[in-house]
Scaffold this active site. Structure first.
Site, PDB file in Angstrom:
ATOM      1  N   LYS A  77       0.827  -1.218   0.000  1.00 55.50           N
ATOM      2  CA  LYS A  77       0.000   0.000   0.000  1.00 55.50           C
ATOM      3  C   LYS A  77       0.856   1.262   0.000  1.00 55.50           C
ATOM      4  CE  LYS A  77      -3.784  -2.304   2.449  1.00 55.50           C
ATOM      5  NZ  LYS A  77      -4.825  -2.462   1.424  1.00 55.50           N
ATOM      6  N   CYS A  87     -14.048  -5.169   3.041  1.00 58.24           N
ATOM      7  CA  CYS A  87     -13.624  -5.842   4.291  1.00 58.24           C
ATOM      8  C   CYS A  87     -14.005  -5.014   5.513  1.00 58.24           C
ATOM      9  CB  CYS A  87     -12.130  -6.132   4.317  1.00 58.24           C
ATOM     10  SG  CYS A  87     -11.609  -7.255   3.032  1.00 58.24           S
TER      11      CYS A  87
HETATM   12  N1  PLP Z   1      -6.298  -2.721   7.623  1.00 58.55           N
HETATM   13  C1  PLP Z   1      -6.713  -1.813   6.746  1.00 58.55           C
HETATM   14  C2  PLP Z   1      -7.238  -0.502   7.240  1.00 58.55           C
HETATM   15  C3  PLP Z   1      -6.658  -2.082   5.380  1.00 58.55           C
HETATM   16  O1  PLP Z   1      -7.072  -1.173   4.502  1.00 58.55           O
HETATM   17  C4  PLP Z   1      -6.154  -3.333   4.951  1.00 58.55           C
HETATM   18  C5  PLP Z   1      -6.126  -3.672   3.518  1.00 58.55           C
HETATM   19  O2  PLP Z   1      -6.921  -3.217   2.736  1.00 58.55           O
HETATM   20  C6  PLP Z   1      -5.709  -4.231   5.920  1.00 58.55           C
HETATM   21  C7  PLP Z   1      -5.800  -3.898   7.243  1.00 58.55           C
HETATM   22  C8  PLP Z   1      -5.146  -5.564   5.522  1.00 58.55           C
HETATM   23  O3  PLP Z   1      -3.922  -5.384   4.869  1.00 58.55           O
HETATM   24  P1  PLP Z   1      -3.201  -6.629   4.195  1.00 58.55           P
HETATM   25  O4  PLP Z   1      -4.212  -7.258   3.279  1.00 58.55           O
HETATM   26  O5  PLP Z   1      -2.052  -6.023   3.472  1.00 58.55           O
HETATM   27  O6  PLP Z   1      -2.791  -7.551   5.282  1.00 58.55           O
END
Ligand code: PLP
Length: 423
Positions: free
Chosen positions: A232, A371
């Site tokens: 990200k 999510c």
């Molecule tokens: N937390 C937040 C606020 C997110 O936006 C995301 C991914 O979209 C995550 C956690 C999870 O990240 P990762 O899929 O890189 O583990």
């Protein structure tokens, strides 16, 4: 004007990202507005990883041979780059994981299982990503604890009174995102930390949407743990970071067992390695770490504050124009309270149809619950659309999205008129 404060030249920076020159759907230029899901990577990152694979790769920490030692140096230099980026006081506080999700699970298992017991509470917010909810539910199930949700206001801001009401001596963990991945809301982490500390709770910050888009100083932040992902922030997928306060990490048991995380193994048992190896069992994401270091160098050269200011301008621009459209409901607070994320729903058109139709015109945005199902339920919707910005986006990208929205609204209006006249 200092260099840090001057506007960045997004149009020029686009040339650093080869994928942005892609043509999609019969030759339409790609308009990429999905960086909150994953940013794209500049050539510098791709090149650093290619060079690592072509000329520098061996497994780390185990070899006595030259190639392994050199690759270990590169891997550990990446840890130092992360330390510098978040201003941690020591590299031992920087644990490489596969991403934010893995980092949050590490804390929930290792710290959580050791410190959370029956009757204890874990306080999260209604705007959390599932990665900052589910590991806490799992911990609560294992330990007989409860997960509480701090409410948000109708305009998508944390309700600090409601938060304070749910915080008590029973609260062992406060887990909060620095920035909501749906609303873009920038949470008042410093105030949350102060309140949690007074209640004796540890604070876990989900920095997935915060660390890439603003300056982070963990020593000032005051939190106990911070998790974020490389993909990200112009880096590769498969690499993330758990930063933790050293005294907490030192006292925590290892999470995963295997090679590299041990001091000694005998037929009677094992001892753990020192930090950070204790939490990096098995072969780590070596080349992704090297890619993350290249990404950090890239964004540091541009200036994180400049990137944040650029995204803020794009957010304000998108808000102004989306607010002017009838039948479009913007989610979350006004632009000034947001990072570079703008989510919305369009009357009478399902979010997936919106994203599908925009995609036909080359515009990539997100659709769904992102999510964050509890948040969508709280807002009374099942899905939304999300446009998210990064250093390479320009107002022209937003114009392309607005044009697409205008066309699809017109199409749906025509369809409704046809249906009415057929009745
Ligand atoms: N937390 C937040 C606020 C997110 O936006 C995301 C991914 O979209 C995550 C956690 C999870 O990240 P990762 O899929 O890189 O583990």
């Amino acid at each position: 004007m200092t260099v840090e404060a001057s506007a960045l030249d997004a149009a020029a920076l686009r040339a650093d990202f080869p994928i942005l020159a892609s043509l999609v759907h019969d030759g339409r230029p790609l308009v990429y507005l999905d960086s909150a899901a994953s940013t794209q990577r500049p050539t510098a990152v791709i090149q650093a990883m290619t060079t690592a694979y072509e000329r520098e790769y061996a497994n780390v920490h185990r070899g006595v041979h030259w190639m392994s030692e050199r690759c270990t140096d590169r891997y550990e230099a990446a840890r130092e780059a992360v330390r510098r980026y978040i201003n941690a006081s020591a590299v031992e506080e920087v644990v490489f994981t596969s991403g934010t999700t893995a980092a949050l699970n590490l804390v929930a298992h290792s710290w959580g299982d050791a410190h959370v017991g029956a009757g204890d509470e874990i306080l999260v917010t209604e705007m959390e990503h599932h990665s900052n909810i589910v590991p806490w539910f799992q911990l609560a199930e294992r330990r007989g604890a409860a997960v509480k949700f701090a409410p948000i206001t109708d305009d998508g801001v944390l309700d600090l009174e409601g938060f304070a009401e749910r915080l008590s001596q029973r609260t062992k963990v406060v887990a909060v995102s620095a920035v909501s991945n749906v609303l873009g809301t920038i949470n008042p982490v410093a105030r949350i930390v102060a309140a949690a500390r007074a209640a004796g709770a540890v604070v876990v910050v989900d920095g997935a949407q915060g660390v890439p888009h603003g300056t982070t100083d963990v020593q000032q932040l005051g939190a106990d743990f911070l998790a974020f992902s490389g993909h990200k922030m112009a880096g590769p997928s498969g690499i993330g970071v758990l930063w933790g306060r050293r005294e907490l990490l030192d006292a925590m048991p290892p999470f995963l067992g295997g090679g590299s995380m041990i001091g000694e193994v005998t037929v009677d048992g094992f001892t753990s390695a020192d930090l950070p190896a204790k939490f990096e069992a098995g072969t780590p994401p070596i080349v992704p770490a090297i890619g993350l270091a290249a990404a950090i160098e890239y964004v540091e050269q541009i200036g994180v504050a400049r990137i944040a200011a650029h995204e803020q301008r794009l957010t304000a621009y998108a808000h102004e124009h989306l607010e002017a459209l009838t039948g479009v409901r913007l989610l979350g607070p006004p632009a000034a309270g947001k990072s570079g994320i703008v989510s919305f729903v369009i009357d009478g058109v399902h979010a997936h149809d919106v994203a599908y139709m925009l995609d036909r015109g080359g515009v990539a945005i997100r659709a769904g619950h992102h999510c964050a199902m509890p948040l969508h339920k709280r807002l009374g919707i099942t899905a939304s659309n999300r446009a998210s910005f990064y250093l390479y986006n320009t107002p022209a990208d937003i114009d392309a999205m607005l044009k697409g929205i205008d066309q699809l609204q017109e199409k749906f209006r025509k369809r409704q008129r046809r249906r009415r006249s057929a009745r």
